[in-house]
Design an enzyme around this catalytic site. Structure first.
Site, PDB file in Angstrom:
ATOM      1  N   ASP A   1      14.556  10.021  -2.120  1.00  0.00           N
ATOM      2  CA  ASP A   1      13.706   9.296  -1.174  1.00  0.00           C
ATOM      3  C   ASP A   1      14.147   7.840  -1.106  1.00  0.00           C
ATOM      4  OD1 ASP A   1      11.699   9.000   0.690  1.00  0.00           O
ATOM      5  OD2 ASP A   1      10.095   9.741  -0.601  1.00  0.00           O
TER       6      ASP A   1
ATOM      7  N   LYS B   1       6.511  17.094   5.444  1.00  0.00           N
ATOM      8  CA  LYS B   1       5.359  16.420   4.823  1.00  0.00           C
ATOM      9  C   LYS B   1       4.480  15.862   5.935  1.00  0.00           C
ATOM     10  CE  LYS B   1       5.637  12.005   3.300  1.00  0.00           C
ATOM     11  NZ  LYS B   1       6.244  10.884   2.569  1.00  0.00           N
TER      12      LYS B   1
ATOM     13  N   ASP C   1      10.548  14.723   2.887  1.00  0.00           N
ATOM     14  CA  ASP C   1      10.056  14.760   4.280  1.00  0.00           C
ATOM     15  C   ASP C   1      11.218  14.810   5.259  1.00  0.00           C
ATOM     16  OD1 ASP C   1      10.916  12.047   4.532  1.00  0.00           O
ATOM     17  OD2 ASP C   1       9.033  11.406   3.636  1.00  0.00           O
TER      18      ASP C   1
ATOM     19  N   ASP D   1      -5.233 -21.341  -7.438  1.00  0.00           N
ATOM     20  CA  ASP D   1      -5.712 -20.731  -6.180  1.00  0.00           C
ATOM     21  C   ASP D   1      -4.715 -19.714  -5.615  1.00  0.00           C
ATOM     22  OD1 ASP D   1      -3.683 -22.356  -5.341  1.00  0.00           O
ATOM     23  OD2 ASP D   1      -4.864 -23.489  -3.878  1.00  0.00           O
ATOM     24  N   GLY D   2      -3.594 -19.482  -6.326  1.00  0.00           N
ATOM     25  CA  GLY D   2      -2.635 -18.473  -5.883  1.00  0.00           C
ATOM     26  C   GLY D   2      -1.439 -19.034  -5.136  1.00  0.00           C
ATOM     27  N   GLU D   3      -1.468 -20.329  -4.817  1.00  0.00           N
ATOM     28  CA  GLU D   3      -0.317 -20.912  -4.102  1.00  0.00           C
ATOM     29  C   GLU D   3       0.896 -20.960  -5.017  1.00  0.00           C
ATOM     30  OE1 GLU D   3      -1.298 -24.833  -2.804  1.00  0.00           O
ATOM     31  OE2 GLU D   3      -2.794 -24.145  -1.356  1.00  0.00           O
TER      32      GLU D   3
ATOM     33  N   ARG E   1       7.682  -0.458   6.192  1.00  0.00           N
ATOM     34  CA  ARG E   1       7.047   0.759   6.725  1.00  0.00           C
ATOM     35  C   ARG E   1       6.141   0.444   7.910  1.00  0.00           C
ATOM     36  NH1 ARG E   1       4.800   3.535   1.351  1.00  0.00           N
ATOM     37  NH2 ARG E   1       4.353   1.364   0.896  1.00  0.00           N
ATOM     38  N   GLN E   2       5.852  -0.855   8.107  1.00  0.00           N
ATOM     39  CA  GLN E   2       5.012  -1.236   9.264  1.00  0.00           C
ATOM     40  C   GLN E   2       5.934  -1.607  10.419  1.00  0.00           C
ATOM     41  OE1 GLN E   2       1.484  -3.519   8.633  1.00  0.00           O
ATOM     42  NE2 GLN E   2       1.632  -3.284   6.418  1.00  0.00           N
TER      43      GLN E   2
ATOM     44  N   HIS F   1      13.621   1.037   5.278  1.00  0.00           N
ATOM     45  CA  HIS F   1      12.869   2.281   5.495  1.00  0.00           C
ATOM     46  C   HIS F   1      13.278   3.009   6.776  1.00  0.00           C
ATOM     47  CE1 HIS F   1       9.691   5.159   5.416  1.00  0.00           C
ATOM     48  NE2 HIS F   1       9.272   4.741   6.593  1.00  0.00           N
TER      49      HIS F   1
END
Ligand code: R5P
Length: 290
Positions: free
Chosen positions: A218, A190, A167, A37-39, A94-95, A128
């Site tokens: 970058d 950019k 950028d 199940d991905g756990e 980046r968030q 970042h």
């Protein structure tokens, strides 16, 4: 000297081993089982002692690697109240702000999770943005791979090299790279569409790149869109060869192929993310921060 244990997460096993050697620390590996199940089921192979350093990057699958990192921190905390968490590549970096109304600043959630799991300090490589560091309430140290990357590039013979940031956000990084490398630099303008993610280079024609070999610098390459657009633009300016240097090469899907096809001679990155291009070792830089 105090006793130190390095626990290597599966996403950064090689880097963790290198770090343990540099610190003359005990190395504890981790075993991983992923259920249908991905756990993730993470097990450490031995009992850690003294100060503990958990090393695990959170590249794709980001959430899975993050969960494994949190599990390792939580386990380490049972043995020590000094748990340093080295996340060489920090996913979600980046968030770091609310770009569009209603967006969640997920990096601030990550910061809370790391301290809730038991980390007493975090070490990241080329985060970042500086703003991202401000979401952490526990001490966080941002170290840079730029000196190591610049040193590596000195081994390649380039013709009248010029450092280019794709950028304006990366201007300071390019400036520092150029200073260490011993040349000049420029930054392109950019623009990224916040809804579609598409990028465009807004800079007009440039004097001064014609015939020169370029080093595009970058912090990270994800889809390769930024590098491809910058390369297409720079080739139109009749530059020489283009080398791409970055800390974190995610190279999602066929990004490496797309970048090479656009005319880039080579991609050089650090081992914060293991892969074909991850030539530059950052274990020494992390060791110094510990
Ligand atoms: C953006 O500000 C970053 O510094 C990178 O240029 C960007 O995240 C790279 O993403 P992609 O490779 O998808 O263009």
């Amino acid at each position: 000297m105090s006793v130190v244990t390095v626990i290597g997460g599966k996403a950064s096993e090689d880097l963790a081993k290198r770090l343990a050697r540099k610190l003359r620390a005990k190395f504890v590996s981790s075993e991983l089982r992923v259920f249908p199940d991905g756990e993730s089921k993470v097990t450490i192979s031995a009992k850690p002692k003294g100060k503990i350093i958990v090393v695990n990057s959170t590249y794709p699958p980001v959430d899975t690697n993050l969960m494994q990192t949190l599990s390792l921190i939580s386990k380490a905390r049972q043995f020590s109240n000094q748990v340093i968490c080295a996340i060489p590549y920090m996913g979600y970096a980046r968030q770091d702000r609310e770009f569009l109304l209603g967006e969640i600043v997920t990096l601030s959630v990550i910061a809370k999770l790391l301290s809730a799991a038991g980390a007493s300090k975090v070490i990241v490589v080329d985060m970042h943005s500086i703003l991202g560091l401000k979401h952490f309430t526990i001490p966080i140290r941002n170290v840079s791979a730029v000196p190591e990357l610049a040193n590596y590039l000195k081994k390649i013979k380039l013709k009248n090299p010029l450092v280019v940031s794709p950028d304006l956000g990366g201007k300071e990084r390019a400036k520092e790279f150029a200073r260490l490398y011993g040349t000049d630099y420029i930054a392109l303008q950019k623009q990224r569409d916040r809804k579609t993610g598409k990028v465009q280079i807004m800079t007009g024609n440039l004097d001064g790149v014609k015939g020169r070999d370029l080093v595009l610098v970058d912090d990270m390459i994800s889809t390769g869109g930024s590098i491809v657009k910058a390369t297409q633009f720079l080739k139109k300016q009749k530059c020489g060869r283009i080398y791409v240097v970055c800390t974190h090469a995610l190279l999602i899907d066929n990004a490496e192929k797309k970048i090479k096809k656009s005319g880039v001679s080579a991609i050089i990155s650090a081992n914060t993310i293991p892969g074909n291009t991850s030539i530059v070792d950052v274990s020494g830089v992390i060791a110094k921060a510990i």
